[in-house]
Design an enzyme around this catalytic site. Structure first.
Site, PDB file in Angstrom:
ATOM      1  CB  ALA A  78       5.881  25.216  27.411  1.00 12.72           C
TER       2      ALA A  78
ATOM      3  N   GLY B 298      11.109  24.153  24.234  1.00 15.08           N
ATOM      4  CA  GLY B 298      10.827  25.068  23.134  1.00 15.08           C
ATOM      5  C   GLY B 298      11.907  26.132  22.966  1.00 15.08           C
TER       6      GLY B 298
ATOM      7  CD  GLU C 218      10.931  21.717  20.305  1.00 18.31           C
ATOM      8  OE1 GLU C 218      10.568  20.764  19.603  1.00 18.31           O
ATOM      9  OE2 GLU C 218      10.182  22.271  21.131  1.00 18.31           O
TER      10      GLU C 218
ATOM     11  CD  GLU D 201      10.378  19.385  25.091  1.00 14.21           C
ATOM     12  OE1 GLU D 201      10.379  20.457  24.482  1.00 14.21           O
ATOM     13  OE2 GLU D 201      11.420  18.714  25.269  1.00 14.21           O
TER      14      GLU D 201
END
Length: 697
Positions: free
Chosen positions: A63, A102, A105, A125
């Site tokens: 992020a 992310g 991901e 995270e």
């Protein structure tokens, strides 16, 4: 199309390139650009396979922290990943540097993954009190199985590319340094072989293998100890379990629900404060970013004891040669043997190779002569806390060391200016307070004297980074930041036991707050003889030192863990404190001697007296400019004293409790107990009157 994401074609390969320095974070512009680029690639009739690649030093590293705390702008990351996963053409991710959060991901939403051998992947995270919220908990276990996915997601630890290949997270490795070239070759092979789209969401063999097993309950049981007091690791387990119990889309819905629960947890606020504070402490107010930094290519250390040896290891670990000086060869041999044993233990655990052990040991030289410091760039003195000895050492260093060498003391409490006065170069003298064990603890409390030059301040902060420590620059006073506050807590803990509490009751209140150990268990770990020797020295100097039942323990040879008996007793091979009735008797006898009638003491009083006295002292430290910011105090306590990071540090925690509540209690104890420790801080009073918090400073 966003300018930070571009689409081009090389032969049959449509190339989506992200270029958003410094770490290709998944900000709004990147997300929008990725969505547009995958649509363009899908519409490009000449492109058979799409390749996702990143410019710069890393793949997408999660992020964009610049967007933290702001409303999420569309498209969200799950929407972007869906577009990649549902693309009708095969999509390859080429990973270099790190693919984190992310970033990983997104790669899991691609159909194939190739990584440079030097790359690392992870879902960190949980370290911010969150869980992966864009399908990480649903896709990763479909590749790795439940156990490894649980380990990765609940610890947030990174996995090196070769292990990621073994686990099935990536499909291929490349030994080169060019991720784009590796990705193009791999994508071309997929085109040539006519390989189909392969969505991770559709893989079921690992899910079927672990479905209905006891693994989730067993993992939760293990977390009770490893993640004691934490919220998000348990939510991570719930989310991964959903991947095995629910259809994929329902699992994604469950992941989102659990993600929002983490978002609303106060622990997330604490962990994010700790995360940003760790980065912020390296920027020292009043110290220009372009301040020159001296080269530190060789280091001298005085003292081969526990601290000196641990400090030496920090430098050898990063390839900086060290010379340790002691007064006796026997002390050098003993110290070197302990260093080797520490390295050998690390090798047994697979943390280093045997070759690395030998490389690091070869960097550590020993000597009985200060003359061997004549060419070093930095000397760190790590001897017993005695001002006369330290001044004698610094006078010698002043004669021997070259101009421009930094002279540092590892003192934990003593006056840096007085130490510097023994030299003709006080501008080169600084405190570098390492925490025990020095080769493990992350904090380095750098202490500026009144004459320490900006160049030296900047250099010791840079050294902290080099040796992988969290450096905090603080001012000079007795105990600096950490120990000054700890001494206040320790005095209250002792007073509470004198008045009627038990050591285990005091310790339990602190561990319930989230500390790894309480005040008295910590005394046993450090060694009761340390405080005893200091008190004895002060008594010899004619000071009036309060009587203490801890002195009785030391006089009976109960020195803590090292003698298997201190405030607590310890079984063979265990560090777990066991309550000892003999100590209860020593305390009872001490109370009788002192004419104290014990009373019942509540846990709330213990919490207030141990913690609020620290907050009041922290406010005084800020008033005096010993710490520049409340976050400096928070970082010192998280990384040096085990304050729970999920509470954000003591000053952040105080803001959550409410400064008005704390001030009211401080005034109450000032009236009932007295003493300068309960004299309300002027800053605390001012903040309450203005309706402000430490975070507003």
């Amino acid at each position: 199309m966003s300018e930070v994401v571009t689409y081009s074609r090389e032969g049959a390969i449509g190339v989506i390139t992200v270029n958003y320095p410094p770490v290709n974070a998944l900000g709004h512009a990147v997300r929008s650009g990725l969505l547009a680029a995958v649509e363009q690639g899908q519409a490009d009739g000449e492109a058979q396979v799409l390749l996702l690649v990143c410019e710069g030093r890393t793949f997408m590293a999660g992020a964009d922290i610049r967007e933290f705390g702001k409303p999420m702008q569309e498209p969200g990351l799950p929407q972007v990943i869906d577009a990649f996963e549902n693309c009708r053409k095969p999509v390859v991710a080429a990973i270099h540097g790190t693919a984190l959060g992310g970033g990983l991901e997104t790669a899991l939403g691609c159909h194939y993954r190739i990584a440079l051998t030097s790359a690392k992947v992870g879902l960190p995270e949980v370290k911010l009190g969150l869980l992966p919220g864009a399908g990480g908990t649903q896709r990763l276990p479909r590749l790795t199985g439940a156990q490894k996915a649980l380990e990765m997601i609940t610890t947030g630890d990174f996995v090196a590319a070769p292990q990621a290949l073994e686990l099935g997270i990536v499909d291929a490795l490349d030994d080169g340094k060019d991720a784009k070239a590796a990705g193009l070759a791999f994508a071309q092979s997929i085109a040539d072989e006519g390989k189909p789209v392969r969505r991770v969401r559709d893989l079921t063999d690992k899910v079927e293998a672990d479905k209905g097993s006891a693994i989730f309950d067993q993992f939760r049981a293990g977390l009770q100890k490893k993640a004691r007091g934490l919220f998000s690791p348990f939510k991570c387990v719930d989310a991964v379990e959903a991947a095995f119990n629910l259809p994929f889309d329902d699992g994604m819905t469950r992941e989102r629900e659990l993600f929002m629960e983490c978002m609303e947890s106060p622990q997330r606020a604490g962990l994010i404060h700790a995360f940003f504070s760790e980065r912020e402490v390296s920027k020292v107010p009043g110290l220009a970013a372009d301040t020159p930094v001296r080269d530190v290519k060789s280091v001298g250390i005085i003292g081969a004891g526990t601290m000196g040896g641990g400090i030496a290891m920090n430098f050898a670990n990063v390839g900086i040669p060290v010379t340790i000086v002691e007064v006796q060869q026997e002390a050098l041999d003993r110290g070197l043997a302990i260093i080797r044993r520490n390295y050998e233990n690390s090798a047994k655990k697979g943390r280093v190779t045997q070759a690395q052990v030998e490389e690091r040991m070869a960097l550590i030289k020993t000597s009985l002569s200060y003359d061997d410091f004549k060419d070093v760039d930095l000397v760190i003195e790590a001897v017993f806390e005695n001002m006369a000895i330290k001044k004698e050492i610094f006078a010698k260093l002043d004669e021997v060391c070259k101009p421009g060498a930094i002279l540092a003391s590892n003192t934990s409490t003593l006056d840096i200016d007085e130490i510097a006065s023994a030299t003709k170069r006080p501008e080169d003298v600084v405190g570098m307070h390492f925490f025990s064990p020095a080769n493990v603890m992350k904090l380095l409390e750098n202490v500026r004297g009144s004459k320490t030059s900006d160049e030296v301040k900047a250099t010791v902060m840079a050294v902290a980074k080099t040796i992988k420590k969290v450096g905090v620059l603080v001012g000079n006073c007795h105990g600096f930041v950490g120990n000054r506050m700890l001494h206040k807590r320790g005095a209250e803990a002792m007073a509470l036991v004198n008045e009627g509490a038990t050591p285990q009751q005091v310790d339990k209140v602190l561990t319930d707050l989230g500390y790894p150990m309480g005040q008295f268990a910590m005394s046993d770990l450090a060694g009761i003889d340390v405080g005893y020797r200091i008190r004895e020295e002060r008594r010899k100097a004619g000071e009036d030192v309060e009587a203490s039942w801890m002195d009785k323990l030391a006089e009976q040879g109960r020195l803590g863990q090292k003698t298997q008996a201190g405030v607590y007793k310890y079984e063979d091979g265990s560090r777990a404190p066991v309550v000892d009735p003999a100590v209860d008797q020593i305390i009872a006898d001490f109370r009788t001697e002192q004419g104290i009638t014990p009373r019942e003491i509540s846990d709330q009083e213990i919490l207030e007296r141990c913690m609020y006295v620290m907050i009041n002292e922290g406010a005084k430290i800020l008033e005096e400019g010993i710490a520049d910011r409340a976050l400096d105090i928070d970082v010192v306590w998280i990384y040096g004293y085990g304050f729970p990071a999920y509470r954000g540090g003591p000053m952040f925690w105080a803001d959550q409790v409410g400064l008005d509540t704390i001030l009211s209690a401080v005034k109450k104890y000032h009236d009932s107990i007295g003493g300068e420790q309960w004299q309300p801080s002027a800053l605390l009073d001012k903040l309450v009157n203005e309706g402000k918090a430490f975070g507003d400073l």
